[in-house]
Motif scaffolding. Structure first.
Motif, PDB file in Angstrom:
ATOM      1  N   THR A 138     -19.756   7.294 -27.374  1.00  0.00           N
ATOM      2  CA  THR A 138     -20.643   6.882 -26.293  1.00  0.00           C
ATOM      3  C   THR A 138     -21.894   6.300 -26.929  1.00  0.00           C
ATOM      4  O   THR A 138     -22.596   6.996 -27.674  1.00  0.00           O
ATOM      5  N   LEU A 139     -22.163   5.032 -26.673  1.00  0.00           N
ATOM      6  CA  LEU A 139     -23.335   4.367 -27.232  1.00  0.00           C
ATOM      7  C   LEU A 139     -24.538   4.684 -26.347  1.00  0.00           C
ATOM      8  O   LEU A 139     -24.426   4.727 -25.121  1.00  0.00           O
ATOM      9  N   TYR A 140     -25.687   4.860 -26.969  1.00  0.00           N
ATOM     10  CA  TYR A 140     -26.831   5.477 -26.292  1.00  0.00           C
ATOM     11  C   TYR A 140     -27.985   4.489 -26.184  1.00  0.00           C
ATOM     12  O   TYR A 140     -28.509   4.003 -27.187  1.00  0.00           O
ATOM     13  N   HIS A 141     -28.388   4.234 -24.926  1.00  0.00           N
ATOM     14  CA  HIS A 141     -29.478   3.296 -24.637  1.00  0.00           C
ATOM     15  C   HIS A 141     -30.666   4.067 -24.086  1.00  0.00           C
ATOM     16  O   HIS A 141     -30.653   4.536 -22.947  1.00  0.00           O
ATOM     17  N   ILE A 142     -31.705   4.228 -24.911  1.00  0.00           N
ATOM     18  CA  ILE A 142     -32.936   4.895 -24.474  1.00  0.00           C
ATOM     19  C   ILE A 142     -34.102   4.247 -25.223  1.00  0.00           C
ATOM     20  O   ILE A 142     -34.793   4.869 -26.025  1.00  0.00           O
ATOM     21  N   PRO A 143     -34.337   2.960 -24.967  1.00  0.00           N
ATOM     22  CA  PRO A 143     -35.295   2.214 -25.782  1.00  0.00           C
ATOM     23  C   PRO A 143     -36.723   2.699 -25.672  1.00  0.00           C
ATOM     24  O   PRO A 143     -37.513   2.508 -26.607  1.00  0.00           O
ATOM     25  N   GLN A 144     -37.088   3.323 -24.549  1.00  0.00           N
ATOM     26  CA  GLN A 144     -38.458   3.815 -24.410  1.00  0.00           C
ATOM     27  C   GLN A 144     -38.755   4.942 -25.392  1.00  0.00           C
ATOM     28  O   GLN A 144     -39.923   5.240 -25.672  1.00  0.00           O
ATOM     29  N   THR A 145     -37.718   5.555 -25.938  1.00  0.00           N
ATOM     30  CA  THR A 145     -37.888   6.612 -26.930  1.00  0.00           C
ATOM     31  C   THR A 145     -37.492   6.141 -28.319  1.00  0.00           C
ATOM     32  O   THR A 145     -38.220   6.338 -29.291  1.00  0.00           O
ATOM     33  N   SER A 146     -36.318   5.525 -28.423  1.00  0.00           N
ATOM     34  CA  SER A 146     -35.817   5.120 -29.740  1.00  0.00           C
ATOM     35  C   SER A 146     -36.495   3.865 -30.267  1.00  0.00           C
ATOM     36  O   SER A 146     -36.519   3.632 -31.481  1.00  0.00           O
ATOM     37  N   GLY A 147     -37.002   3.030 -29.339  1.00  0.00           N
ATOM     38  CA  GLY A 147     -37.622   1.773 -29.739  1.00  0.00           C
ATOM     39  C   GLY A 147     -36.643   0.647 -29.953  1.00  0.00           C
ATOM     40  O   GLY A 147     -37.051  -0.484 -30.232  1.00  0.00           O
ATOM     41  N   VAL A 148     -35.330   0.920 -29.826  1.00  0.00           N
ATOM     42  CA  VAL A 148     -34.307  -0.093 -30.060  1.00  0.00           C
ATOM     43  C   VAL A 148     -33.367  -0.123 -28.866  1.00  0.00           C
ATOM     44  O   VAL A 148     -32.699   0.872 -28.564  1.00  0.00           O
ATOM     45  N   ALA A 149     -33.313  -1.240 -28.183  1.00  0.00           N
ATOM     46  CA  ALA A 149     -32.458  -1.374 -27.011  1.00  0.00           C
ATOM     47  C   ALA A 149     -31.013  -1.637 -27.435  1.00  0.00           C
ATOM     48  O   ALA A 149     -30.735  -2.118 -28.538  1.00  0.00           O
ATOM     49  N   LEU A 150     -30.104  -1.317 -26.523  1.00  0.00           N
ATOM     50  CA  LEU A 150     -28.679  -1.573 -26.718  1.00  0.00           C
ATOM     51  C   LEU A 150     -28.294  -2.736 -25.820  1.00  0.00           C
ATOM     52  O   LEU A 150     -28.159  -2.568 -24.605  1.00  0.00           O
ATOM     53  N   PRO A 151     -28.116  -3.939 -26.361  1.00  0.00           N
ATOM     54  CA  PRO A 151     -27.811  -5.090 -25.501  1.00  0.00           C
ATOM     55  C   PRO A 151     -26.436  -4.959 -24.851  1.00  0.00           C
ATOM     56  O   PRO A 151     -25.454  -4.624 -25.532  1.00  0.00           O
ATOM     57  N   PRO A 152     -26.332  -5.222 -23.549  1.00  0.00           N
ATOM     58  CA  PRO A 152     -25.012  -5.174 -22.908  1.00  0.00           C
ATOM     59  C   PRO A 152     -23.976  -6.065 -23.594  1.00  0.00           C
ATOM     60  O   PRO A 152     -22.804  -5.691 -23.699  1.00  0.00           O
ATOM     61  N   ALA A 153     -24.385  -7.221 -24.068  1.00  0.00           N
ATOM     62  CA  ALA A 153     -23.447  -8.112 -24.746  1.00  0.00           C
ATOM     63  C   ALA A 153     -22.908  -7.484 -26.033  1.00  0.00           C
ATOM     64  O   ALA A 153     -21.759  -7.737 -26.427  1.00  0.00           O
ATOM     65  N   ALA A 154     -23.728  -6.677 -26.691  1.00  0.00           N
ATOM     66  CA  ALA A 154     -23.270  -5.987 -27.898  1.00  0.00           C
ATOM     67  C   ALA A 154     -22.196  -4.966 -27.549  1.00  0.00           C
ATOM     68  O   ALA A 154     -21.195  -4.820 -28.268  1.00  0.00           O
ATOM     69  N   VAL A 155     -22.388  -4.247 -26.444  1.00  0.00           N
ATOM     70  CA  VAL A 155     -21.384  -3.290 -25.988  1.00  0.00           C
ATOM     71  C   VAL A 155     -20.072  -4.012 -25.691  1.00  0.00           C
ATOM     72  O   VAL A 155     -18.983  -3.562 -26.079  1.00  0.00           O
ATOM     73  N   ALA A 156     -20.174  -5.141 -25.000  1.00  0.00           N
ATOM     74  CA  ALA A 156     -18.970  -5.906 -24.668  1.00  0.00           C
ATOM     75  C   ALA A 156     -18.237  -6.361 -25.928  1.00  0.00           C
ATOM     76  O   ALA A 156     -17.004  -6.254 -26.021  1.00  0.00           O
ATOM     77  N   ALA A 157     -18.964  -6.859 -26.908  1.00  0.00           N
ATOM     78  CA  ALA A 157     -18.346  -7.335 -28.143  1.00  0.00           C
ATOM     79  C   ALA A 157     -17.669  -6.190 -28.890  1.00  0.00           C
ATOM     80  O   ALA A 157     -16.556  -6.351 -29.428  1.00  0.00           O
TER      81      ALA A 157
END
Length: 294
Positions: A138-157
Protein backbone atom coordinates in the motif's frame (compact mmCIF):
# COMPACT_ATOMS: atom_id res chain seq x y z
CA UNK A 1 -4.69 -13.97 0.38
CA UNK A 2 -6.24 -10.52 0.44
CA UNK A 3 -4.87 -8.46 -2.42
CA UNK A 4 -5.38 -5.17 -0.60
CA UNK A 5 -6.18 -3.68 2.75
CA UNK A 6 -9.94 -3.14 2.83
CA UNK A 7 -12.49 -2.28 5.49
CA UNK A 8 -11.55 -0.76 8.85
CA UNK A 9 -7.87 -0.92 9.69
CA UNK A 10 -6.40 0.99 12.60
CA UNK A 11 -3.34 3.21 12.29
CA UNK A 12 -2.04 1.79 15.54
CA UNK A 13 -0.61 4.04 18.23
CA UNK A 14 2.58 2.75 19.89
CA UNK A 15 2.63 2.31 23.69
CA UNK A 16 5.97 2.88 25.39
CA UNK A 17 7.56 1.75 28.62
CA UNK A 18 9.03 4.28 31.03
CA UNK A 19 12.40 3.53 29.44
CA UNK A 20 11.01 4.42 26.01
CA UNK A 21 10.86 0.92 24.53
CA UNK A 22 7.80 -0.46 22.76
CA UNK A 23 5.46 -1.93 25.36
CA UNK A 24 4.58 -5.21 23.65
CA UNK A 25 2.06 -6.26 26.27
CA UNK A 26 0.08 -3.04 26.05
CA UNK A 27 0.17 -3.16 22.27
CA UNK A 28 -1.14 -6.73 22.21
CA UNK A 29 -3.97 -5.91 24.62
CA UNK A 30 -4.99 -2.94 22.51
CA UNK A 31 -4.94 -4.90 19.25
CA UNK A 32 -7.10 -7.61 20.79
CA UNK A 33 -9.52 -4.92 21.98
CA UNK A 34 -9.73 -3.43 18.50
CA UNK A 35 -10.27 -6.72 16.69
CA UNK A 36 -12.94 -7.75 19.21
CA UNK A 37 -14.79 -4.54 18.34
CA UNK A 38 -15.00 -5.20 14.66
CA UNK A 39 -11.80 -3.73 13.27
CA UNK A 40 -10.44 -5.70 10.32
CA UNK A 41 -6.75 -5.19 10.96
CA UNK A 42 -4.02 -2.94 12.32
CA UNK A 43 -1.10 -1.05 10.82
CA UNK A 44 1.65 -0.48 13.38
CA UNK A 45 4.39 2.09 12.82
CA UNK A 46 2.63 4.40 10.42
CA UNK A 47 2.25 8.10 11.19
CA UNK A 48 0.00 7.64 14.25
CA UNK A 49 2.41 4.94 15.41
CA UNK A 50 5.42 7.32 15.19
CA UNK A 51 6.90 4.85 12.74
CA UNK A 52 9.80 6.98 11.57
CA UNK A 53 11.01 7.14 15.20
CA UNK A 54 11.52 3.36 15.43
CA UNK A 55 14.25 1.15 14.02
CA UNK A 56 13.59 -1.92 11.90
CA UNK A 57 14.48 -4.31 14.76
CA UNK A 58 12.03 -2.50 17.05
CA UNK A 59 9.24 -2.69 14.49
CA UNK A 60 9.85 -6.37 13.77
CA UNK A 61 10.05 -7.29 17.46
CA UNK A 62 6.65 -5.68 18.00
CA UNK A 63 5.18 -7.64 15.10
CA UNK A 64 6.68 -10.86 16.47
CA UNK A 65 5.06 -10.15 19.84
CA UNK A 66 1.67 -9.64 18.17
CA UNK A 67 2.04 -12.88 16.23
CA UNK A 68 3.12 -14.77 19.35
CA UNK A 69 0.03 -13.37 21.08
CA UNK A 70 -2.25 -14.92 18.47
CA UNK A 71 -2.85 -11.98 16.12
CA UNK A 72 -3.07 -13.37 12.56
CA UNK A 73 -0.42 -12.14 10.14
CA UNK A 74 -3.20 -11.37 7.65
CA UNK A 75 -4.52 -8.71 10.03
CA UNK A 76 -1.22 -6.82 10.33
CA UNK A 77 0.14 -4.33 7.81
CA UNK A 78 3.56 -2.98 8.77
CA UNK A 79 4.66 0.60 8.25
CA UNK A 80 7.85 0.16 6.22
CA UNK A 81 8.69 3.65 5.01
CA UNK A 82 12.27 4.89 5.15
CA UNK A 83 14.20 7.65 3.39
CA UNK A 84 16.87 5.07 2.46
CA UNK A 85 15.68 2.53 -0.10
CA UNK A 86 17.88 -0.32 1.22
CA UNK A 87 16.26 0.04 4.65
CA UNK A 88 12.77 -0.16 3.14
CA UNK A 89 13.82 -3.26 1.18
CA UNK A 90 15.29 -5.01 4.21
CA UNK A 91 12.28 -4.30 6.43
CA UNK A 92 9.81 -5.42 3.76
CA UNK A 93 11.71 -8.67 3.24
CA UNK A 94 11.77 -9.27 6.99
CA UNK A 95 8.03 -8.62 7.27
CA UNK A 96 7.35 -11.16 4.53
CA UNK A 97 9.55 -13.69 6.34
CA UNK A 98 7.23 -13.34 9.35
CA UNK A 99 4.20 -14.15 7.22
CA UNK A 100 2.94 -10.60 6.61
CA UNK A 101 2.00 -9.58 3.08
CA UNK A 102 0.77 -6.02 3.68
CA UNK A 103 3.25 -3.18 4.05
CA UNK A 104 2.58 0.57 4.03
CA UNK A 105 5.35 2.35 2.15
CA UNK A 106 6.08 6.06 1.98
CA UNK A 107 7.96 7.61 -0.90
CA UNK A 108 11.55 8.27 0.22
CA UNK A 109 11.30 11.51 2.15
CA UNK A 110 13.66 14.44 2.90
CA UNK A 111 14.30 15.55 -0.70
CA UNK A 112 11.16 17.54 -1.35
CA UNK A 113 11.84 18.54 -4.95
CA UNK A 114 11.95 15.02 -6.36
CA UNK A 115 10.27 14.34 -9.70
CA UNK A 116 7.49 11.91 -10.51
CA UNK A 117 10.04 9.78 -12.38
CA UNK A 118 12.23 9.69 -9.29
CA UNK A 119 9.35 8.47 -7.13
CA UNK A 120 8.53 5.73 -9.65
CA UNK A 121 12.19 4.71 -9.69
CA UNK A 122 12.30 4.56 -5.88
CA UNK A 123 9.27 2.30 -5.53
CA UNK A 124 10.46 0.18 -8.46
CA UNK A 125 13.81 -0.32 -6.73
CA UNK A 126 12.01 -1.57 -3.62
CA UNK A 127 9.66 -3.89 -5.48
CA UNK A 128 12.41 -5.29 -7.72
CA UNK A 129 14.77 -5.96 -4.82
CA UNK A 130 12.11 -7.55 -2.62
CA UNK A 131 11.16 -9.78 -5.55
CA UNK A 132 8.37 -11.63 -3.78
CA UNK A 133 4.99 -12.28 -5.41
CA UNK A 134 3.34 -12.49 -1.99
CA UNK A 135 3.87 -8.79 -1.37
CA UNK A 136 0.83 -6.52 -1.39
CA UNK A 137 2.13 -2.97 -0.97
CA UNK A 138 0.00 0.00 0.00
CA UNK A 139 1.62 3.24 -1.15
CA UNK A 140 1.24 6.08 1.33
CA UNK A 141 0.29 9.66 0.47
CA UNK A 142 0.62 12.11 3.38
CA UNK A 143 2.56 15.05 1.94
CA UNK A 144 1.65 17.47 4.73
CA UNK A 145 3.78 15.31 7.02
CA UNK A 146 6.28 13.52 4.80
CA UNK A 147 6.89 16.50 2.53
CA UNK A 148 6.76 14.27 -0.56
CA UNK A 149 3.55 13.76 -2.51
CA UNK A 150 2.59 10.55 -4.28
CA UNK A 151 1.54 11.47 -7.84
CA UNK A 152 -1.50 9.54 -9.09
CA UNK A 153 0.27 8.99 -12.42
CA UNK A 154 3.14 7.33 -10.56
CA UNK A 155 0.70 4.92 -8.91
CA UNK A 156 -0.81 4.12 -12.30
CA UNK A 157 2.60 3.46 -13.86
CA UNK A 158 3.65 1.20 -10.99
CA UNK A 159 0.40 -0.76 -11.14
CA UNK A 160 0.87 -1.37 -14.85
CA UNK A 161 4.42 -2.56 -14.25
CA UNK A 162 3.93 -4.62 -11.08
CA UNK A 163 0.27 -5.59 -11.06
CA UNK A 164 -1.11 -6.81 -7.74
CA UNK A 165 2.13 -6.13 -5.88
CA UNK A 166 0.96 -2.50 -5.93
CA UNK A 167 -2.27 -3.34 -4.19
CA UNK A 168 -3.42 -0.08 -2.65
CA UNK A 169 -2.99 3.57 -1.78
CA UNK A 170 -3.62 5.22 1.55
CA UNK A 171 -4.65 8.83 0.94
CA UNK A 172 -4.15 10.81 4.13
CA UNK A 173 -4.06 14.21 2.47
CA UNK A 174 -7.56 15.09 3.70
CA UNK A 175 -8.25 16.48 0.22
CA UNK A 176 -11.08 14.53 -1.38
CA UNK A 177 -10.06 15.74 -4.82
CA UNK A 178 -6.83 13.81 -4.29
CA UNK A 179 -8.79 10.63 -3.51
CA UNK A 180 -10.69 11.09 -6.77
CA UNK A 181 -7.42 11.63 -8.65
CA UNK A 182 -6.06 8.30 -7.40
CA UNK A 183 -9.29 6.53 -8.36
CA UNK A 184 -9.25 8.05 -11.84
CA UNK A 185 -5.58 7.38 -12.54
CA UNK A 186 -5.42 3.82 -11.19
CA UNK A 187 -8.93 2.35 -10.92
CA UNK A 188 -7.61 -1.16 -10.20
CA UNK A 189 -5.71 0.03 -7.12
CA UNK A 190 -7.61 -0.11 -3.83
CA UNK A 191 -7.77 3.38 -2.33
CA UNK A 192 -8.47 3.89 1.34
CA UNK A 193 -8.67 7.19 3.21
CA UNK A 194 -7.06 8.37 6.40
CA UNK A 195 -9.61 11.10 7.08
CA UNK A 196 -12.46 9.42 8.95
CA UNK A 197 -14.97 12.07 7.90
CA UNK A 198 -14.49 11.02 4.25
CA UNK A 199 -15.19 7.31 4.72
CA UNK A 200 -18.82 7.38 3.60
CA UNK A 201 -18.36 9.35 0.41
CA UNK A 202 -15.15 7.50 -0.43
CA UNK A 203 -17.00 4.19 -0.25
CA UNK A 204 -19.72 5.65 -2.48
CA UNK A 205 -17.08 6.53 -5.10
CA UNK A 206 -15.22 3.23 -5.17
CA UNK A 207 -13.01 3.49 -2.09
CA UNK A 208 -12.32 0.36 -0.07
CA UNK A 209 -12.20 1.64 3.52
CA UNK A 210 -9.83 3.35 5.91
CA UNK A 211 -6.56 3.12 7.79
CA UNK A 212 -7.11 5.72 10.48
CA UNK A 213 -5.96 6.90 13.87
CA UNK A 214 -9.30 7.76 15.48
CA UNK A 215 -10.22 4.06 15.52
CA UNK A 216 -7.76 3.72 18.41
CA UNK A 217 -10.22 5.76 20.47
CA UNK A 218 -13.67 5.22 18.97
CA UNK A 219 -13.70 2.09 16.80
CA UNK A 220 -17.49 1.88 17.02
CA UNK A 221 -17.95 5.38 15.65
CA UNK A 222 -15.54 4.71 12.81
CA UNK A 223 -17.28 1.42 11.97
CA UNK A 224 -20.64 3.22 11.88
CA UNK A 225 -19.28 5.47 9.13
CA UNK A 226 -19.42 2.47 6.78
CA UNK A 227 -23.19 2.05 6.96
CA UNK A 228 -24.87 4.97 8.73
CA UNK A 229 -24.85 8.47 7.18
CA UNK A 230 -25.94 9.88 10.54
CA UNK A 231 -22.60 8.79 12.02
CA UNK A 232 -20.81 11.58 10.16
CA UNK A 233 -21.82 14.27 12.64
CA UNK A 234 -20.53 12.56 15.82
CA UNK A 235 -17.44 11.46 13.91
CA UNK A 236 -16.62 15.04 12.94
CA UNK A 237 -17.23 16.10 16.53
CA UNK A 238 -14.83 13.42 17.75
CA UNK A 239 -12.14 14.50 15.30
CA UNK A 240 -12.62 18.10 16.40
CA UNK A 241 -11.71 17.20 19.97
CA UNK A 242 -8.13 16.35 18.98
CA UNK A 243 -6.73 19.86 19.01
CA UNK A 244 -3.00 20.44 19.06
CA UNK A 245 -0.28 18.01 17.95
CA UNK A 246 -2.34 15.01 16.79
CA UNK A 247 -0.26 12.08 18.02
CA UNK A 248 0.53 13.32 21.56
CA UNK A 249 -3.06 14.48 22.11
CA UNK A 250 -4.57 11.26 20.77
CA UNK A 251 -2.20 9.19 22.92
CA UNK A 252 -3.06 11.21 26.01
CA UNK A 253 -6.72 10.41 25.43
CA UNK A 254 -5.83 6.74 24.90
CA UNK A 255 -4.00 6.66 28.21
CA UNK A 256 -7.07 8.05 29.93
CA UNK A 257 -9.45 5.65 28.19
CA UNK A 258 -7.35 2.50 28.67
CA UNK A 259 -5.85 3.29 32.06
CA UNK A 260 -2.44 2.44 30.59
CA UNK A 261 0.19 5.14 31.03
CA UNK A 262 2.19 3.53 28.21
CA UNK A 263 -0.12 5.12 25.67
CA UNK A 264 0.53 8.63 26.92
CA UNK A 265 4.25 8.43 26.22
CA UNK A 266 5.81 9.57 22.94
CA UNK A 267 9.27 9.52 21.46
CA UNK A 268 11.31 12.62 20.84
CA UNK A 269 11.01 14.90 19.00
CA UNK A 270 7.34 14.71 20.02
CA UNK A 271 6.42 15.97 23.47
CA UNK A 272 3.74 14.28 25.56
CA UNK A 273 0.45 16.11 26.06
CA UNK A 274 -0.76 16.86 29.57
CA UNK A 275 -2.77 14.09 31.20
CA UNK A 276 -5.65 16.47 31.89
CA UNK A 277 -6.11 17.06 28.16
CA UNK A 278 -6.54 13.36 27.56
CA UNK A 279 -8.93 12.94 30.46
CA UNK A 280 -11.16 15.72 29.15
CA UNK A 281 -11.17 14.31 25.63
CA UNK A 282 -11.84 10.78 26.88
CA UNK A 283 -14.88 11.98 28.81
CA UNK A 284 -16.27 13.84 25.80
CA UNK A 285 -15.65 10.89 23.49
CA UNK A 286 -17.47 8.58 25.87
CA UNK A 287 -20.47 10.92 25.66
CA UNK A 288 -20.35 11.01 21.87
CA UNK A 289 -20.11 7.23 21.61
CA UNK A 290 -23.00 6.75 24.03
CA UNK A 291 -25.17 9.23 22.15
CA UNK A 292 -24.37 7.64 18.79
CA UNK A 293 -25.26 4.17 20.11
CA UNK A 294 -28.57 5.33 21.61
Amino acid sequence: MNDAITGLWVALATPLTEAGAVDHGAMLRHVRFLLERGCDGVVPFGTTGEGTSFSAPERLAAVEALLAGGIPAAKIGLGAGYPAIPDAIALTKAALSLGLVHVLVLPPYFYRDVSEAGIVDAFAAILDAVGDDRLRATLYHIPQTSGVALPPAAVAALRVRYGRLVAGVKDSSGDFAQFRAFRAAAPEVAVCVGNEADIGRALAEGGVGTICGMANLVPGLVRAMFTDPAAAEPMRAAIGLIRGPFVPVLKSAMAAMTGEAAFGRVRAPLVAAEAGIGQRIAAELAGLSHAAAA
